[in-house]
Design a protein around this motif. Structure first.
Motif, short mmCIF file in Angstrom:
data_model
loop_
_atom_site.label_atom_id
_atom_site.label_comp_id
_atom_site.label_asym_id
_atom_site.label_seq_id
_atom_site.Cartn_x
_atom_site.Cartn_y
_atom_site.Cartn_z
N SER A 176 0.80 -1.23 0.00
CA SER A 176 0.00 0.00 0.00
C SER A 176 0.83 1.28 0.00
O SER A 176 0.30 2.34 -0.26
CB SER A 176 -1.04 -0.01 1.11
OG SER A 176 -0.63 -0.72 2.21
N HIS A 221 -5.82 -8.06 -1.38
CA HIS A 221 -4.93 -7.67 -0.29
C HIS A 221 -3.89 -8.77 -0.05
O HIS A 221 -4.22 -9.89 0.30
CB HIS A 221 -5.76 -7.42 0.99
CG HIS A 221 -4.91 -7.09 2.18
ND1 HIS A 221 -5.34 -7.23 3.46
CD2 HIS A 221 -3.65 -6.62 2.27
CE1 HIS A 221 -4.38 -6.89 4.30
NE2 HIS A 221 -3.35 -6.50 3.60
N GLY A 292 -2.46 -9.41 9.74
CA GLY A 292 -2.42 -8.13 9.01
C GLY A 292 -2.10 -6.99 9.94
O GLY A 292 -1.45 -6.02 9.57
N ALA A 294 -1.73 -6.46 14.65
CA ALA A 294 -1.72 -7.24 15.89
C ALA A 294 -3.13 -7.53 16.38
O ALA A 294 -3.99 -6.64 16.39
CB ALA A 294 -0.94 -6.48 16.95
N HIS A 313 -3.59 -16.63 15.33
CA HIS A 313 -2.99 -15.31 15.10
C HIS A 313 -1.89 -15.49 14.05
O HIS A 313 -1.05 -16.37 14.18
CB HIS A 313 -2.43 -14.81 16.43
CG HIS A 313 -2.02 -13.38 16.43
ND1 HIS A 313 -1.42 -12.79 17.49
CD2 HIS A 313 -2.15 -12.41 15.51
CE1 HIS A 313 -1.19 -11.51 17.22
NE2 HIS A 313 -1.62 -11.26 16.02
N ALA A 314 -1.91 -14.67 13.01
CA ALA A 314 -0.98 -14.86 11.91
C ALA A 314 -0.24 -13.58 11.58
O ALA A 314 -0.75 -12.48 11.81
CB ALA A 314 -1.73 -15.33 10.67
N GLY A 316 2.20 -11.79 8.40
CA GLY A 316 2.73 -11.94 7.05
C GLY A 316 2.87 -10.59 6.39
O GLY A 316 2.56 -9.55 6.98
N MET A 317 3.34 -10.62 5.17
CA MET A 317 3.55 -9.38 4.41
C MET A 317 3.29 -9.66 2.94
O MET A 317 3.54 -10.77 2.46
CB MET A 317 5.00 -8.92 4.53
CG MET A 317 5.49 -8.73 5.93
SD MET A 317 7.18 -8.10 5.89
CE MET A 317 6.93 -6.42 5.34
N THR A 318 2.86 -8.63 2.21
CA THR A 318 2.69 -8.75 0.76
C THR A 318 3.96 -9.34 0.15
O THR A 318 3.90 -10.21 -0.72
CB THR A 318 2.42 -7.35 0.17
OG1 THR A 318 1.31 -6.78 0.86
CG2 THR A 318 2.15 -7.42 -1.31
N THR A 348 2.81 -14.18 17.29
CA THR A 348 2.22 -14.53 15.99
C THR A 348 2.63 -15.93 15.56
O THR A 348 2.38 -16.33 14.43
CB THR A 348 2.61 -13.50 14.92
OG1 THR A 348 4.02 -13.38 14.94
CG2 THR A 348 1.98 -12.16 15.18
N ASP A 406 9.84 -4.84 10.56
CA ASP A 406 9.17 -5.10 11.83
C ASP A 406 10.21 -5.33 12.93
O ASP A 406 11.35 -5.71 12.65
CB ASP A 406 8.29 -6.35 11.73
CG ASP A 406 7.02 -6.08 10.92
OD1 ASP A 406 6.57 -4.93 10.91
OD2 ASP A 406 6.51 -7.01 10.29
N ARG A 421 6.18 -1.99 14.28
CA ARG A 421 6.88 -1.69 13.03
C ARG A 421 8.01 -0.77 13.43
O ARG A 421 7.82 0.06 14.34
CB ARG A 421 5.94 -0.96 12.05
CG ARG A 421 4.89 -1.86 11.44
CD ARG A 421 4.53 -1.41 10.05
NE ARG A 421 5.67 -1.52 9.15
CZ ARG A 421 5.77 -2.40 8.15
NH1 ARG A 421 4.80 -3.24 7.91
NH2 ARG A 421 6.82 -2.43 7.37
N THR A 510 -5.96 -1.17 3.33
CA THR A 510 -6.10 -2.59 3.67
C THR A 510 -6.69 -2.78 5.06
O THR A 510 -6.58 -3.85 5.66
CB THR A 510 -4.73 -3.33 3.57
OG1 THR A 510 -3.75 -2.57 4.26
CG2 THR A 510 -4.32 -3.51 2.14
N LYS A 512 -5.98 -1.32 8.00
CA LYS A 512 -5.16 -1.22 9.20
C LYS A 512 -5.14 0.22 9.70
O LYS A 512 -5.38 1.14 8.92
CB LYS A 512 -3.72 -1.63 8.88
CG LYS A 512 -3.63 -3.02 8.33
CD LYS A 512 -2.21 -3.36 8.03
CE LYS A 512 -2.14 -4.59 7.19
NZ LYS A 512 -0.78 -5.04 7.00
P1 ADP Z 1 0.38 -3.21 3.71
O1 ADP Z 1 1.68 -2.68 4.31
O2 ADP Z 1 0.21 -2.91 2.29
O3 ADP Z 1 -0.82 -3.05 4.59
P2 ADP Z 1 1.05 -5.90 4.31
O4 ADP Z 1 -0.10 -6.81 4.56
O5 ADP Z 1 2.12 -6.42 3.47
O6 ADP Z 1 0.46 -4.73 3.62
O7 ADP Z 1 1.61 -5.42 5.70
C1 ADP Z 1 2.54 -6.21 6.37
C2 ADP Z 1 2.80 -5.66 7.74
O8 ADP Z 1 1.63 -5.78 8.56
C3 ADP Z 1 3.84 -6.43 8.50
O9 ADP Z 1 5.14 -6.03 8.13
C4 ADP Z 1 3.52 -6.07 9.94
O10 ADP Z 1 4.04 -4.81 10.31
C5 ADP Z 1 2.02 -5.95 9.92
N1 ADP Z 1 1.43 -7.18 10.45
C6 ADP Z 1 0.92 -8.21 9.76
N2 ADP Z 1 0.43 -9.14 10.59
C7 ADP Z 1 0.66 -8.69 11.85
C8 ADP Z 1 0.40 -9.20 13.18
N3 ADP Z 1 -0.24 -10.33 13.38
N4 ADP Z 1 0.79 -8.44 14.22
C9 ADP Z 1 1.40 -7.26 14.04
N5 ADP Z 1 1.66 -6.72 12.83
C10 ADP Z 1 1.30 -7.43 11.76
#
Ligand code: ADP
Length: 534
Positions: A176, A221, A292, A294, A313-314, A316-318, A348, A406, A421, A510, A512
């Motif tokens: 994003s 997403h 996506g 916390a 609880h998961a 991940g990143m794009t 996570t 992160d 982050r 997305t 957040k």
């Molecule tokens: P965008 O930055 O485009 O919203 P992403 O989905 O790639 O898309 O974002 C990834 C970031 O989201 C991770 O680097 C992290 O900072 C945050 N993130 C994803 N899942 C978690 C989680 N369970 N807890 C905390 N942060 C998370």
């Protein structure tokens, strides 16, 4: 090739259902066999429109079975499926459509109004395919419009997927881009297949032909959390919630039989609120994947204790296709008390095979996996990006490690816990305060629906935390009450200096919390003096 995934689903799980809230309105049913056949028709139609191997097709659509046809029909023609997020600003959409060089756009009928104003600025787009039937085609001034169902009706299924190397591109998803332009992440046939295999494993999504998964997370997403590949690979059924993201509509779709579902925490905060207000229960749901951002402990507790639904609880990143870790229980955790298990679920979790993680200090030295030392989190793996689309340099180092941006701890059992982050960490008196810990603590208060902690410049401590809260309907707990509540969960010196009430916290495209927009909003509304906002 990802075509093998839908081939497998159609051959061995042909009658597993896909139930969608269609863009036209009604809830409709299809199955993997029909999805494959329509993907083949789409492949043929795209080839007839002149699509060549490596061309890019942009897709702006909600989660429906028709969108799944596109997930397979586009790569089946040798082209690359570029998912477009309709919630992006026009300038960002124009940028990414031109940057990826989309040749055809495929758009849900209600999203035509998003594409119309920008199409003139996207000169490489030759056709716009509107994803509906003839009788539902919206009126539009755009040129070279085609109707999806009409186009497919002209084709039979007598065609093979166009042969590509497993290293060829299959999909593109842009991050994003909270700073600078969005960056394109390219997925290959190989990375998507390996990623789907890895995420299907029992300790991960644990999918099977007996499950029905409902991805609330949009397919646009972060590679749709790969569910469009993982579900057919295991023969699972799917429930596709379409455009309507209201808790009432999601509840209705979950009650179509979903056993597993997945989305960002905000979606679940709203759904839990709705269930409580309406005094409803979920009949079929067994697991909810939350990632996506916390996931607050209060959400995990409520799902599990009140509704008997297990939270996964998961993280991940794009850039990682996107799965990095999922918090399932290893034997060491199974023997813990309920309270201790919840502590673990605030982490996570651990990665699947193909993903490797490490934490380092700023100099790149490995840090101990003691569960308390936070460091820069690095990832590498078969589906972790090496380089952004059209970039001249790699983002991974020579050993394939990618700096995730992160900050995290790792514990002796290999459970990873995101503390922040890098850019959101609050640095107070030389110590780090985790904004996520403060937010989780605040959301545990029964009258608070959402919270965001940010650092504010401070003459003595460098930065001090403040917390912005959104309260439940008709409730406004006193600042002192909120701060006292937070102080039960964090060290005294970490307790925020102030509480600010807002009706709504800004979100990114997305879903957040957008700290950039939040800081801007604070400046604009004069909550905090501009000189003191970070
Ligand atoms: P965008 O930055 O485009 O919203 P992403 O989905 O790639 O898309 O974002 C990834 C970031 O989201 C991770 O680097 C992290 O900072 C945050 N993130 C994803 N899942 C978690 C989680 N369970 N807890 C905390 N942060 C998370």
């Amino acid at each position: 090739m990802v075509g093998n995934i839908i081939d497998h689903a159609a051959r061995y799980h042909p009658r597993r259902e896909i139930i969608s809230r269609s863009v036209e309105g009604p809830i409709v049913k299809t199955n993997w066999s029909e999805v494959k056949n329509k993907s083949l028709q789409l492949t043929k139609a795209l080839l007839n429109l002149g699509i060549k191997a490596g061309d890019v097709v942009g897709v702006m659509a909600w989660n429906t079975a028709r969108h799944l046809e596109v997930v397979y029909g586009v790569p089946g023609s040798g082209a690359v499926n570029h998912t477009l997020n309709p919630r992006l600003f026009s300038e960002q959409l124009i940028y990414i459509i031109n940057h990826a060089e989309d040749k055809i756009l495929m758009v849900d009928p209600d999203l035509v109004s998003v594409i119309e104003p920008l199409i003139e600025k996207c000169p490489k787009v030759q056709n716009v395919i509107i994803m509906t039937e003839k009788r539902h085609m919206p009126s539009t001034d755009m040129k070279n419009i085609l109707c999806y169902e009409e186009l497919l009706a002209q084709e039979d299924i007598d065609i093979q997927w166009v042969k590509r190397s497993e290293h060829d591109a299959c999909g593109i998803c842009y991050t994003s881009g909270t700073t600078g332009n969005p960056k394109g992440v390219v997925y290959t046939h190989r990375s998507n297949t390996l990623h789907a295999l890895a995420s299907a494993a029992p300790d991960m999504l644990g999918l099977a032909s007996t499950e029905r998964i409902m991805p609330v997370v949009p397919l646009f997403h972060a590679n749709g959390w790969s569910i469009g590949y993982t579900a057919p690979l295991t023969g699972a059924s799917m429930i596709m919630p379409g455009r309507d993201m209201t808790p009432k509509a999601l509840y209705e779709m979950l009650e179509c039989g979903a056993t597993v579902t997945a989305a960002v925490p905000t979606v679940w905060l709203l759904l839990l609120d709705f269930l409580e207000k309406e005094n409803l229960k979920l009949t079929y749901l067994k697991r909810v994947v939350i990632g996506g951002s916390a996931c607050p402990r209060a959400v995990i507790e409520k799902f599990q204790r009140k509704y008997g639904i297990k939270v996964l609880h998961a993280w991940g990143m794009t850039e990682m296709s996107p799965l990095g870790t999922i918090c399932s229980f290893k034997p060491e955790v199974l023997t813990l008390s309920e309270e201790e298990k919840l502590n673990v679920q605030e982490t996570t979790g651990h990665p699947p095979f193909t993903v490797d993680l490490k934490i380092t200090d700023d100099q790149g030295n490995n840090l101990a996996w003691d569960g308390i030392s936070p460091g820069k989190l690095w990832a590498r793996g078969a589906a972790v990006v090496k380089r952004y689309l059209k970039s001249s340099s790699d983002i991974a180092d020579k050993d394939g490690w990618f700096d995730t941006g992160d900050v995290a701890t790792m514990d002796p059992n290999g459970y990873m816990r995101i503390t922040d982050r890098s850019k959101d960490v609050i640095k107070s008196g030389g110590e780090w305060i985790s904004s996520i810990d403060l937010e989780n603590a605040a959301v545990g208060h029964p009258d608070i629906t959402e919270a965001a902690a940010i650092g504010v410049a401070h003459p003595k401590w460098d930065e001090r935390p403040i917390v912005v809260v959104v309260c439940h309907r008709d409730k406004t707990p006193l600042k002192k009450e909120i701060l006292d509540f937070i102080s039960k969960h964090v060290a005294k010196w970490q307790v925020p200096d102030d509480v600010i009430y807002m009706d709504e916290i800004p979100h990114t495209a997305t879903g957040k919390i957008s700290k950039v927009d939040l800081r801007q909003k604070l400046l604009e509304t004069g909550y905090v003096h501009p000189d003191t906002v970070k």
